[in-house]
Design a protein around this motif. Structure first.
Motif, short mmCIF file in Angstrom:
data_model
loop_
_atom_site.label_atom_id
_atom_site.label_comp_id
_atom_site.label_asym_id
_atom_site.label_seq_id
_atom_site.Cartn_x
_atom_site.Cartn_y
_atom_site.Cartn_z
N ARG A 1 0.83 -1.20 0.00
CA ARG A 1 0.00 0.00 0.00
C ARG A 1 0.87 1.25 0.00
N SER A 2 1.99 1.20 0.74
CA SER A 2 2.90 2.34 0.76
C SER A 2 3.61 2.50 -0.58
N LEU A 3 4.03 1.39 -1.18
CA LEU A 3 4.73 1.46 -2.46
C LEU A 3 3.83 1.97 -3.58
N LEU A 4 2.54 1.69 -3.47
CA LEU A 4 1.60 2.08 -4.52
C LEU A 4 0.88 3.39 -4.22
N ALA A 5 1.22 4.02 -3.09
CA ALA A 5 0.55 5.27 -2.71
C ALA A 5 0.83 6.36 -3.73
N ASP B 1 7.23 7.00 1.83
CA ASP B 1 6.31 5.91 1.49
C ASP B 1 7.06 4.73 0.87
N ARG B 2 7.93 5.06 -0.09
CA ARG B 2 8.66 4.00 -0.77
C ARG B 2 9.60 3.27 0.18
N LEU B 3 10.31 4.02 1.03
CA LEU B 3 11.25 3.41 1.96
C LEU B 3 10.53 2.56 3.00
N SER B 4 9.44 3.13 3.58
CA SER B 4 8.70 2.37 4.59
C SER B 4 8.05 1.15 3.95
N GLY B 5 7.59 1.29 2.71
CA GLY B 5 7.02 0.15 1.99
C GLY B 5 8.04 -0.96 1.79
#
Length: 204
Positions: free
Chosen positions: A89-93, A188-192
């Motif tokens: 979900r974070s990567l696709l935000a 978002d990308r890093l946390s994902g």
């Protein structure tokens, strides 16, 4: 429980709470995307999950989880799936979206979502059962009553919730939050990647 014993217990709980991991990544993500109270709610929910594990460990019920391989794996895989879902979900935000607008919810619903996510990340982590069984073996005795068990729960859960709430508050100050939100896509990308990587590591 005497004061020196409680201080030893609290010190170990502090060390466990401040260790980086998926919980920190989730609190950071929710604070940046949903604001201070979304992050605080995530921390409080996580503290509730930690406290619940502490309570069942104090009563010995966590031994059922740690001595039943299939049950342990079931919870572990459920946790991995949840982390993978959060990571994807974070990567696709989408850039510039927030937790509130992303889910079309009110601020209250956003906080509720944060609390549920925080609780799930803690409770779907059976490693906490092992941690508390090992920890409480030093503090639990045959005559341990509900008062001491409750104190252990409040200590572990309270310290955990306080730490992640402080993290959310520190990150949500005006200039800090403004800078973090400017970097929200990167965060978002890093946390994902962190959440997804931990999920893969659990499965493997």
């Amino acid at each position: 429980m005497i004061l020196t014993t409680w201080l030893a217990l609290a010190a170990i709980c502090v060390m466990g709470a401040i260790s980086p991991g998926p919980s920190l990544a989730l609190v950071m993500r929710n604070t940046v995307r949903g604001g201070r109270w979304h992050g605080v709610a995530t921390g409080l929910g996580h503290g509730l999950g930690v406290g619940l594990y502490a309570l069942i460990a104090a009563y010995g019920l966590a031994l059922l989880l740690t001595t039943t391989p299939w049950l342990f794996q079931l919870v572990q895989y459920a946790g991995a799936g949840f982390l993978a879902w959060l990571g994807l979900r974070s990567l696709l935000a989408k850039p510039g979206s927030s937790a509130v607008t992303e889910h079309g919810s009110t601020e209250t619903q956003s906080r509720q979502l944060g609390a549920v996510e925080g609780f799930a990340v803690a409770f779907l982590n059976p490693q906490l059962a092992i941690f508390f069984v090992a920890l409480f073996s030093q503090f639990v005795h045959a005559n341990t009553g509900w008062q001491e068990a409750l104190l252990m729960m409040l200590t572990a859960g309270g310290i955990d919730a306080s730490w992640y709430s402080l993290v959310a508050i520190a990150l949500s100050h005006g200039p800090v939050l403004a800078w973090l939100r400017a970097q929200s896509l990167l965060i978002d990308r890093l946390s994902g990647l962190v959440l997804l990587g931990i999920a893969i590591k659990i499965v493997l």
